[in-house]
Write an enzyme that holds these catalytic residues in place. Structure first.
Site, PDB file in Angstrom:
ATOM      1  N   GLN A   1       0.843  -1.200   0.000  1.00 52.37           N
ATOM      2  CA  GLN A   1       0.000   0.000   0.000  1.00 52.37           C
ATOM      3  C   GLN A   1       0.876   1.247   0.000  1.00 52.37           C
ATOM      4  O   GLN A   1       0.385   2.355  -0.076  1.00 52.37           O
ATOM      5  CB  GLN A   1      -0.884   0.004   1.241  1.00 52.37           C
ATOM      6  CG  GLN A   1      -1.817  -1.186   1.319  1.00 52.37           C
ATOM      7  CD  GLN A   1      -2.416  -1.325   2.703  1.00 52.37           C
ATOM      8  OE1 GLN A   1      -3.394  -0.682   3.039  1.00 52.37           O
ATOM      9  NE2 GLN A   1      -1.811  -2.154   3.524  1.00 52.37           N
ATOM     10  N   ASN A   2       2.185   1.032   0.112  1.00 48.35           N
ATOM     11  CA  ASN A   2       3.095   2.180   0.202  1.00 48.35           C
ATOM     12  C   ASN A   2       3.383   2.760  -1.171  1.00 48.35           C
ATOM     13  O   ASN A   2       3.360   2.064  -2.179  1.00 48.35           O
ATOM     14  CB  ASN A   2       4.398   1.773   0.886  1.00 48.35           C
ATOM     15  CG  ASN A   2       4.158   1.363   2.321  1.00 48.35           C
ATOM     16  OD1 ASN A   2       3.109   1.667   2.874  1.00 48.35           O
ATOM     17  ND2 ASN A   2       5.105   0.670   2.915  1.00 48.35           N
TER      18      ASN A   2
ATOM     19  N   HIS B   1      -1.486   1.412  -4.289  1.00 44.92           N
ATOM     20  CA  HIS B   1      -1.935   2.808  -4.166  1.00 44.92           C
ATOM     21  C   HIS B   1      -1.077   3.777  -4.979  1.00 44.92           C
ATOM     22  O   HIS B   1      -0.957   4.949  -4.630  1.00 44.92           O
ATOM     23  CB  HIS B   1      -1.951   3.223  -2.685  1.00 44.92           C
ATOM     24  CG  HIS B   1      -2.997   2.509  -1.887  1.00 44.92           C
ATOM     25  ND1 HIS B   1      -2.982   2.406  -0.513  1.00 44.92           N
ATOM     26  CD2 HIS B   1      -4.122   1.852  -2.289  1.00 44.92           C
ATOM     27  CE1 HIS B   1      -4.039   1.708  -0.106  1.00 44.92           C
ATOM     28  NE2 HIS B   1      -4.730   1.360  -1.159  1.00 44.92           N
TER      29      HIS B   1
HETATM   30  P1  NAD Z   1      -1.430   2.799   8.916  1.00 47.12           P
HETATM   31  O1  NAD Z   1      -0.729   4.032   9.346  1.00 47.12           O
HETATM   32  O2  NAD Z   1      -2.919   2.790   8.964  1.00 47.12           O
HETATM   33  O3  NAD Z   1      -0.935   1.596   9.843  1.00 47.12           O
HETATM   34  C1  NAD Z   1       0.409   1.370  10.100  1.00 47.12           C
HETATM   35  C2  NAD Z   1       0.540   0.077  10.856  1.00 47.12           C
HETATM   36  O4  NAD Z   1       1.915  -0.208  10.980  1.00 47.12           O
HETATM   37  C3  NAD Z   1      -0.033   0.116  12.270  1.00 47.12           C
HETATM   38  O5  NAD Z   1      -0.675  -1.113  12.532  1.00 47.12           O
HETATM   39  C4  NAD Z   1       1.221   0.254  13.159  1.00 47.12           C
HETATM   40  O6  NAD Z   1       1.057  -0.367  14.425  1.00 47.12           O
HETATM   41  C5  NAD Z   1       2.229  -0.483  12.336  1.00 47.12           C
HETATM   42  N1  NAD Z   1       3.617  -0.065  12.519  1.00 47.12           N
HETATM   43  C6  NAD Z   1       4.130   1.184  12.682  1.00 47.12           C
HETATM   44  N2  NAD Z   1       5.472   1.127  12.762  1.00 47.12           N
HETATM   45  C7  NAD Z   1       5.806  -0.185  12.647  1.00 47.12           C
HETATM   46  C8  NAD Z   1       7.039  -0.882  12.660  1.00 47.12           C
HETATM   47  N3  NAD Z   1       8.211  -0.259  12.807  1.00 47.12           N
HETATM   48  N4  NAD Z   1       7.010  -2.229  12.514  1.00 47.12           N
HETATM   49  C9  NAD Z   1       5.841  -2.903  12.369  1.00 47.12           C
HETATM   50  N5  NAD Z   1       4.637  -2.278  12.364  1.00 47.12           N
HETATM   51  C10 NAD Z   1       4.631  -0.932  12.493  1.00 47.12           C
HETATM   52  O7  NAD Z   1      -0.905   2.465   7.456  1.00 47.12           O
HETATM   53  P2  NAD Z   1      -1.546   1.539   6.311  1.00 47.12           P
HETATM   54  O8  NAD Z   1      -2.304   0.406   6.915  1.00 47.12           O
HETATM   55  O9  NAD Z   1      -0.479   1.297   5.349  1.00 47.12           O
HETATM   56  O10 NAD Z   1      -2.703   2.367   5.601  1.00 47.12           O
HETATM   57  C11 NAD Z   1      -2.729   3.705   5.329  1.00 47.12           C
HETATM   58  C12 NAD Z   1      -2.329   4.216   3.958  1.00 47.12           C
HETATM   59  O11 NAD Z   1      -1.148   4.908   4.219  1.00 47.12           O
HETATM   60  C13 NAD Z   1      -1.918   3.315   2.858  1.00 47.12           C
HETATM   61  O12 NAD Z   1      -2.827   3.490   1.842  1.00 47.12           O
HETATM   62  C14 NAD Z   1      -0.577   3.873   2.336  1.00 47.12           C
HETATM   63  O13 NAD Z   1      -0.683   4.175   0.959  1.00 47.12           O
HETATM   64  C15 NAD Z   1      -0.443   5.169   3.023  1.00 47.12           C
HETATM   65  N6  NAD Z   1       0.885   5.627   3.494  1.00 47.12           N
HETATM   66  C16 NAD Z   1       2.017   5.219   2.858  1.00 47.12           C
HETATM   67  C17 NAD Z   1       3.264   5.615   3.347  1.00 47.12           C
HETATM   68  C18 NAD Z   1       4.488   5.148   2.621  1.00 47.12           C
HETATM   69  O14 NAD Z   1       4.479   5.003   1.403  1.00 47.12           O
HETATM   70  N7  NAD Z   1       5.576   4.880   3.330  1.00 47.12           N
HETATM   71  C19 NAD Z   1       3.355   6.408   4.482  1.00 47.12           C
HETATM   72  C20 NAD Z   1       2.161   6.823   5.101  1.00 47.12           C
HETATM   73  C21 NAD Z   1       0.929   6.411   4.596  1.00 47.12           C
END
Ligand code: NAD
Length: 258
Positions: free
Chosen positions: A101-102, A119
């Site tokens: 999803q990243n 996404h």
């Molecule tokens: P979310 O923020 O809803 O959930 C993140 C999850 O990761 C939580 O369950 C949290 O407990 C866990 N987490 C946080 N740090 C962690 C670690 N070090 N190790 C293991 N688990 C950890 O994110 P989501 O479920 O991906 O959904 C939200 C949307 O966010 C997605 O559609 C995505 O596209 C977008 N997003 C992407 C990025 C990116 O590309 N890096 C960054 C922010 C949001």
């Protein structure tokens, strides 16, 4: 005797034939990219309805660009040990592929080859007016509209051209009110079909339709292993490894080497 959850997880992975992974923002937090829902996550500062919908972007692209510009430093983020462990598992033929999803491209940067970006990605930007597509490096080098952080690529061919209007660039990421790109749906369907195990890593499983993927694997008889700091509500995994993916994934890969 091995009763630790991580040993049980390694055993399940080694016995499965078509394991895949679903990853979310949590897998990249240790690369310095904030996730959405944790306490210091992005949405504690920006209301998604105001910033992450196409409607919001069309209404006020300057406002959304000011937020995107704040995240620009994150473009230099590097893959962490969790990304590298998943790439290693694929290289060794253990893992079939990743639906992520990243939008940060860090799985590919770590060497994962079979990655579905559900996404979209922040590597390219498209003009809402004329459809012209620009790579990120060009967008970063563009001048900004006066007093804002919004890039100015110049006259927009789709809006009369000739300098009468300016291109408005949107990152090629899927906002909350947008459809998943058909090519990503097709590619992920192909990966999910026949998968007998899914590693769910760093996602709260709150964003649909990605959040449905583990249930689809389970409905075809597959197992679910979850690696999360905070367990995803309602996921009910066969094994939960609670902790940081940058520690747990390498530990899992090490067990699978033996
Ligand atoms: P979310 O923020 O809803 O959930 C993140 C999850 O990761 C939580 O369950 C949290 O407990 C866990 N987490 C946080 N740090 C962690 C670690 N070090 N190790 C293991 N688990 C950890 O994110 P989501 O479920 O991906 O959904 C939200 C949307 O966010 C997605 O559609 C995505 O596209 C977008 N997003 C992407 C990025 C990116 O590309 N890096 C960054 C922010 C949001």
């Amino acid at each position: 005797m091995k009763h630790q959850p991580i040993d049980i997880a390694a055993q399940i992975i080694s016995e499965s034939e078509k394991p895949i992974a679903l990853t979310g923002a949590g897998v990249s937090t240790e690369s310095g990219i904030p996730d959405f829902r944790s306490a210091e996550g992005l949405w504690s500062r920006y209301n998604p309805a105001e910033y992450a919908t196409l409607g919001a972007f069309v209404r006020d692209p300057v406002k959304v660009w000011n937020m995107l510009a704040e995240l620009e430093a994150l473009l230099d983020a590097q893959p962490n040990a969790g990304h590298h462990a998943l790439a290693e598992l694929e290289r060794r033929g253990v893992l079939r592929g990743i639906v992520t999803q990243n939008i940060d491209g860090l799985h590919q940067a770590a060497g994962s080859g079979n990655v579905v970006e559900f996404h979209g990605s922040n590597r390219t930007f498209t003009c809402l007016g004329c459809g012209r597509r620009y790579p990120r490096d060009r967008v970063r080098a563009m001048p900004r509209r006066a007093g804002t952080r919004m890039p100015e690529p110049g006259p927009c061919a789709g809006r009369g051209g000739g300098g009468s209007a300016r291109c408005v660039l949107k990152p090629d990421v899927v906002f909350f009110d947008e459809m998943i790109p058909p090519a990503a749906v097709e590619a992920s369907d192909g990966m999910v079909r026949g998968a007998d195990l899914i590693l769910v890593v760093g996602t709260s499983c709150e964003v649909y339709p990605a959040a449905d993927i583990p249930a689809r694997v389970r409905s075809q008889g597959g197992k679910v292993i979850e690696i999360n700091l905070e367990p995803a509500e309602g996921l009910r995994p066969d094994v939960l490894l609670r902790g940081k993916s940058a520690e747990l994934l390498p530990a899992l890969a090490a067990r699978l080497r033996n």
